[in-house]
Enzyme design. Sequence first.
Site, PDB file in Angstrom:
ATOM      1  N   ASP A 137      -3.318  -1.990  -4.908  1.00  0.00           N
ATOM      2  CA  ASP A 137      -3.786  -0.795  -4.207  1.00  0.00           C
ATOM      3  C   ASP A 137      -4.484   0.132  -5.201  1.00  0.00           C
ATOM      4  O   ASP A 137      -3.851   0.629  -6.129  1.00  0.00           O
ATOM      5  CB  ASP A 137      -2.585  -0.079  -3.569  1.00  0.00           C
ATOM      6  N   SER A 185       0.842  -1.198   0.000  1.00  0.00           N
ATOM      7  CA  SER A 185       0.000   0.000   0.000  1.00  0.00           C
ATOM      8  C   SER A 185       0.877   1.247   0.000  1.00  0.00           C
ATOM      9  O   SER A 185       2.088   1.169   0.201  1.00  0.00           O
ATOM     10  CB  SER A 185      -0.946  -0.016   1.204  1.00  0.00           C
ATOM     11  N   CYS A 186       0.236   2.367  -0.249  1.00  0.00           N
ATOM     12  CA  CYS A 186       0.918   3.656  -0.343  1.00  0.00           C
ATOM     13  C   CYS A 186       1.844   3.854   0.852  1.00  0.00           C
ATOM     14  O   CYS A 186       1.443   3.565   1.972  1.00  0.00           O
ATOM     15  CB  CYS A 186      -0.134   4.761  -0.401  1.00  0.00           C
ATOM     16  N   PRO A 187       3.048   4.290   0.637  1.00  0.00           N
ATOM     17  CA  PRO A 187       3.647   4.784  -0.617  1.00  0.00           C
ATOM     18  C   PRO A 187       4.512   3.755  -1.343  1.00  0.00           C
ATOM     19  O   PRO A 187       5.201   4.098  -2.291  1.00  0.00           O
ATOM     20  CB  PRO A 187       4.541   5.928  -0.122  1.00  0.00           C
ATOM     21  N   MET A 188       4.491   2.498  -0.917  1.00  0.00           N
ATOM     22  CA  MET A 188       5.438   1.512  -1.447  1.00  0.00           C
ATOM     23  C   MET A 188       5.358   1.279  -2.961  1.00  0.00           C
ATOM     24  O   MET A 188       6.400   1.139  -3.605  1.00  0.00           O
ATOM     25  CB  MET A 188       5.322   0.187  -0.686  1.00  0.00           C
TER      26      MET A 188
END
Length: 81
Positions: free
Chosen positions: A44, A17-20
């Site tokens: 995501d 999930s954000c920011p990955m």
Amino acid sequence: MNAEFDIAETLDVKGASCPMPVVKTKSATDDLAEGDVLEVLATDPGSMSDIDGWAAGTEGVELVDQEEGDDVYKHYVRKTE
């Protein structure tokens, strides 16, 4: 595969999930040659806007396509320099 470009590498960030997704996409594009296209597979839904925004604000890359599937979002990022 999209007929307009050849995929040089695929990055699987499903489950992240954000920011990955953006962090890993940036890292992967750093290793590409100019003109290469990276396919990013993400789960995501926020990756659609996140990767679009990152590419729009980042020199040396362009978002060439995005596809929204049932469970997977596909992003195609070209290294331009």
